[in-house]
Write an enzyme that holds these catalytic residues in place. Structure first.
Site, short mmCIF file in Angstrom:
data_model
loop_
_atom_site.label_atom_id
_atom_site.label_comp_id
_atom_site.label_asym_id
_atom_site.label_seq_id
_atom_site.Cartn_x
_atom_site.Cartn_y
_atom_site.Cartn_z
N GLY A 248 0.83 -1.20 0.00
CA GLY A 248 0.00 0.00 0.00
C GLY A 248 0.86 1.24 0.00
O GLY A 248 1.99 1.23 -0.51
N SER A 249 0.35 2.31 0.60
CA SER A 249 1.04 3.59 0.54
C SER A 249 2.27 3.61 1.45
O SER A 249 2.32 2.92 2.47
CB SER A 249 0.09 4.71 0.95
OG SER A 249 -0.30 4.54 2.29
N THR A 250 3.24 4.41 1.08
CA THR A 250 4.45 4.55 1.87
C THR A 250 4.12 5.12 3.25
O THR A 250 4.69 4.71 4.26
CB THR A 250 5.46 5.45 1.12
OG1 THR A 250 5.83 4.77 -0.08
CG2 THR A 250 6.71 5.72 1.93
N GLU A 251 3.15 6.02 3.27
CA GLU A 251 2.74 6.63 4.54
C GLU A 251 2.28 5.57 5.55
O GLU A 251 2.75 5.53 6.70
CB GLU A 251 1.60 7.61 4.23
CG GLU A 251 1.12 8.41 5.40
CD GLU A 251 -0.25 9.04 5.09
OE1 GLU A 251 -0.71 8.95 3.94
OE2 GLU A 251 -0.84 9.59 6.03
N GLY A 253 2.75 2.35 5.33
CA GLY A 253 3.87 1.41 5.54
C GLY A 253 4.80 1.88 6.64
O GLY A 253 5.21 1.11 7.51
N GLU A 270 5.65 -3.53 0.78
CA GLU A 270 5.77 -3.23 -0.65
C GLU A 270 4.99 -1.94 -0.86
O GLU A 270 3.77 -1.93 -0.76
CB GLU A 270 5.21 -4.40 -1.47
CG GLU A 270 5.75 -4.42 -2.86
CD GLU A 270 4.79 -3.78 -3.84
OE1 GLU A 270 4.96 -2.56 -4.09
OE2 GLU A 270 3.88 -4.47 -4.33
N CYS A 304 2.00 0.37 -8.65
CA CYS A 304 3.12 0.89 -7.85
C CYS A 304 4.39 0.97 -8.68
O CYS A 304 5.24 1.82 -8.44
CB CYS A 304 3.33 0.01 -6.63
SG CYS A 304 3.32 -1.74 -7.00
P1 NAI Z 1 -3.44 2.83 1.93
O1 NAI Z 1 -2.00 2.54 2.18
O2 NAI Z 1 -4.17 3.65 2.95
O3 NAI Z 1 -4.25 1.45 1.78
C1 NAI Z 1 -3.67 0.19 1.53
C2 NAI Z 1 -4.23 -0.83 2.50
O4 NAI Z 1 -3.84 -0.49 3.81
C3 NAI Z 1 -5.76 -0.89 2.53
O5 NAI Z 1 -6.16 -2.21 2.71
C4 NAI Z 1 -6.10 -0.06 3.76
O6 NAI Z 1 -7.33 -0.37 4.32
C5 NAI Z 1 -4.96 -0.42 4.69
N1 NAI Z 1 -4.67 0.57 5.73
C6 NAI Z 1 -4.92 1.89 5.73
N2 NAI Z 1 -4.51 2.46 6.88
C7 NAI Z 1 -3.98 1.46 7.64
C8 NAI Z 1 -3.38 1.40 8.93
N3 NAI Z 1 -3.22 2.47 9.67
N4 NAI Z 1 -2.94 0.20 9.38
C9 NAI Z 1 -3.06 -0.90 8.62
N5 NAI Z 1 -3.63 -0.91 7.40
C10 NAI Z 1 -4.09 0.25 6.91
O7 NAI Z 1 -3.54 3.48 0.49
P2 NAI Z 1 -4.72 4.42 -0.07
O8 NAI Z 1 -5.09 5.42 0.98
O9 NAI Z 1 -5.78 3.53 -0.60
O10 NAI Z 1 -4.00 5.16 -1.28
C11 NAI Z 1 -3.22 6.32 -1.07
C12 NAI Z 1 -2.03 6.32 -1.99
O11 NAI Z 1 -1.16 5.25 -1.67
C13 NAI Z 1 -2.35 6.13 -3.46
O12 NAI Z 1 -2.72 7.31 -4.07
C14 NAI Z 1 -1.05 5.58 -3.98
O13 NAI Z 1 -0.16 6.63 -4.25
C15 NAI Z 1 -0.51 4.78 -2.83
N6 NAI Z 1 -0.80 3.33 -2.98
C16 NAI Z 1 0.20 2.51 -3.37
C17 NAI Z 1 -0.05 1.18 -3.58
C18 NAI Z 1 1.02 0.24 -4.03
O14 NAI Z 1 0.72 -0.77 -4.62
N7 NAI Z 1 2.26 0.51 -3.74
C19 NAI Z 1 -1.38 0.61 -3.41
C20 NAI Z 1 -2.37 1.55 -2.94
C21 NAI Z 1 -2.06 2.85 -2.76
MG MG Z 2 -5.04 5.56 3.04
#
Ligand code: NAI
Ligand code: MG
Length: 492
Positions: A248-251, A253, A270, A304
């Site tokens: 998911g997002s770097t933030e 992560g 990742e 990504c």
């Molecule tokens: P996100 O990182 O918030 O979501 C990814 C997963 O993490 C989702 O299942 C979400 O429910 C979960 N999540 C969210 N907050 C969490 C926490 N505090 N603890 C544990 N799990 C948590 O990503 P989001 O908000 O959907 O997208 C934001 C940006 O992140 C996108 O615009 C993109 O730039 C990036 N992103 C990168 C990805 C990649 O494959 N590297 C995939 C998704 C987003």
């Molecule tokens: Mg998010």
């Protein structure tokens, strides 16, 4: 000759324009329940709280989906622990392999159904879910089924054993494929799993529970809880989870890494990327244009490893950008379920807002925007394929992950300069190099700080090939033999 052509054309009534007739894939093949709970210990657990999951192409509500609480997560982890202790972890590898092979075969059999559901809930073109997501998801289960009884050979003299209960959190850009990347190696190594799909795309994971039932996987080996970041956080924090795998997002992560520091819990991350796709003046330009388009418009750029920064050698800048703009005019943006669609819907309102904000910043900072003429549907979330030229390295559109169909074009003169600019990013997930010279490919690949370097191609995936990042793109590898390691302990 021209005269002749014209006369011939008059006689045979040649149509003046070539448009595509609509070719929608039927959604009849998918049955979506009105409401889903959580899949725990092989049973459906009712969820007290629920939210609506929609189709991003027109905002049509598809189903009510559970928002798992701490107590739900606790039950799922307990089910995973019981299944782990009650036999799964000590089952011979050859037996575990049978289940994985079964899952792979069932996914193949039901692939059309899953492809339609993936496109409906996520917005990606059916062409992609049919030809990429589904075949690759099945391939991951086949691949890791093959390793399940060969772990001692994969890691000779290291006596591998499973880690325990894995908590897996996945994003919305490749919902079923990310599930396969996570679940297949975990199970092959003898772990049990609690997986949380992304909040906007839970449906293929929920229907996958039916595949698990068909495959007669012992209850509790795979548990699926849905919900937003709160559910993810509950899984991360749960004391009885031995390993977290996050994409998911770097933030988020970074927040997870901070949370787990000192707990002894294993972690792989990742995260995001801002990949350089580098075209040298000796490259086959038409092929490069196809690779650039695939690199950034595949899955609406929700990738990504998307090739979001294009570096063009100065001497070919004009012809390459000209060809690219012409190619963009032929991209068909529209209904994800139409078999002719190249670019589908943006996954969510939030993601669309993020893309718009970054594109506006690009225009404000002074980049020049190009979008081909295209009519976007009125309902749903849409963004036209976009190219920015005149981009400086300092602009936000050259630094930040946009995660949308937006390309930033920059230039370079020498290979050294290309490397320096390509590496000028906090990320390091992937890169592309386009050149005729094999020696230059190797020279570049050694210097690019990126987990994957594609040469004269882009966005190619294979379960046998490891994938993962440098720097803020995360750590740990998924895929290949490397992808087993995060799910194993070694008696050394
Ligand atoms: P996100 O990182 O918030 O979501 C990814 C997963 O993490 C989702 O299942 C979400 O429910 C979960 N999540 C969210 N907050 C969490 C926490 N505090 N603890 C544990 N799990 C948590 O990503 P989001 O908000 O959907 O997208 C934001 C940006 O992140 C996108 O615009 C993109 O730039 C990036 N992103 C990168 C990805 C990649 O494959 N590297 C995939 C998704 C987003
Ligand atoms: Mg998010």
């Amino acid at each position: 000759m021209a005269e002749l052509d014209k006369r011939g054309a008059e006689q045979i009534d040649v149509p003046s324009g070539w448009t595509y007739a609509s070719a929608p894939e039927s959604r009849e093949i998918v049955r979506i329940a009105e409401r889903y709970g959580h899949f725990v210990g092989g049973e459906w657990l009712e969820s007290a709280e629920a939210y609506e999951t929609i189709a991003p192409r027109d905002e049509e509500p598809l189903a009510a989906v559970g928002q798992a609480t701490d107590a739900d997560v606790d039950r799922a982890v307990a089910a995973a622990r019981t299944a782990y202790a009650d036999g799964w972890s000590s089952l011979p590898g050859s037996e575990r392999a049978k289940y994985l092979f079964r899952i792979a075969r069932i996914l193949q059999e039901r692939s059309r159904e899953f492809a339609v559901l993936e496109s409906l809930n996520g917005g990606k073109p059916i062409k992609e879910s049919r030809d990429v997501d589904l075949p690759l998801a099945a391939a991951h289960f086949f691949y890791y089924a093959g390793w399940a009884d060969k772990l001692e050979y994969a890691f000779p003299n290291r006596r591998p054993r499973p880690v325990g209960v894995a908590g897996q959190i996945i994003p919305w850009n490749f919902p079923l494929l990310m599930l396969a990347w996570k679940v297949a190696p975990a199970l092959a190594c003898g772990n049990t799993v609690v997986l949380k799909p992304a909040e906007t795309t839970p449906l293929t994971a929920l229907v996958f529970c039916d595949v698990l039932r068909q495959a007669e996987l012992p209850p509790g080996v795979v548990n699926i809880v849905t919900g937003d970041g709160r559910t993810g956080a509950a899984l991360v924090e749960h004391e009885d989870v031995d390993k977290i795998a996050f994409t998911g997002s770097t933030e988020v992560g970074k927040a997870i890494q901070r949370r787990l520091a000192g707990t002894g819990k294993r972690l792989t991350l990742e995260l995001g990327g801002k990949a350089a796709n580098i075209v040298f003046d000796d490259a086959a330009l038409d092929q490069a244009v196809e690779g650039i388009v695939n690199g950034i418009y595949f899955n609406q750029g929700h990738v990504c490893c998307a090739g979001s920064r294009l570096f063009v050698q100065e001497s070919i800048y004009e012809p390459l950008v000209g060809k690219l703009k012409r190619r963009l005019e032929t991209l068909r943006v529209g209904d994800p379920l139409d078999k002719n669609t190249d670019v589908g819907a943006i996954n969510s309102a939030a993601q669309l807002a993020k893309i718009r904000e970054l594109v506006a910043s690009g225009e404000e900072e002074g980049a020049e925007i190009y979008q081909p003429p295209c009519v976007l549907p009125e309902k749903g979330y849409w963004f036209a394929p976009t190219v920015f030229t005149n981009v400086a390295q300092s602009y936000r559109i050259a630094q930040e992950e946009i995660f949308g169909p937006v390309l930033s074009v920059l230039t370079f003169r020498t290979p050294e300069e290309a490397v320096e600019k390509a590496n000028n990013t906090p990320y390091g997930l992937s890169a592309g190099v386009w050149t005729e010279k094999g020696s230059r490919i190797l020279w570049m690949a050694q210097r690019l700080r990126a987990g994957v370097v594609w040469a004269n191609t882009y966005n190619r995936f294979d379960p046998g090939s490891p994938f993962g990042g440098y720097k803020e793109s995360g750590f740990g590898r998924e895929g290949g033999r490397h992808g087993l390691e995060p799910y194993l302990e070694f008696d050394e």
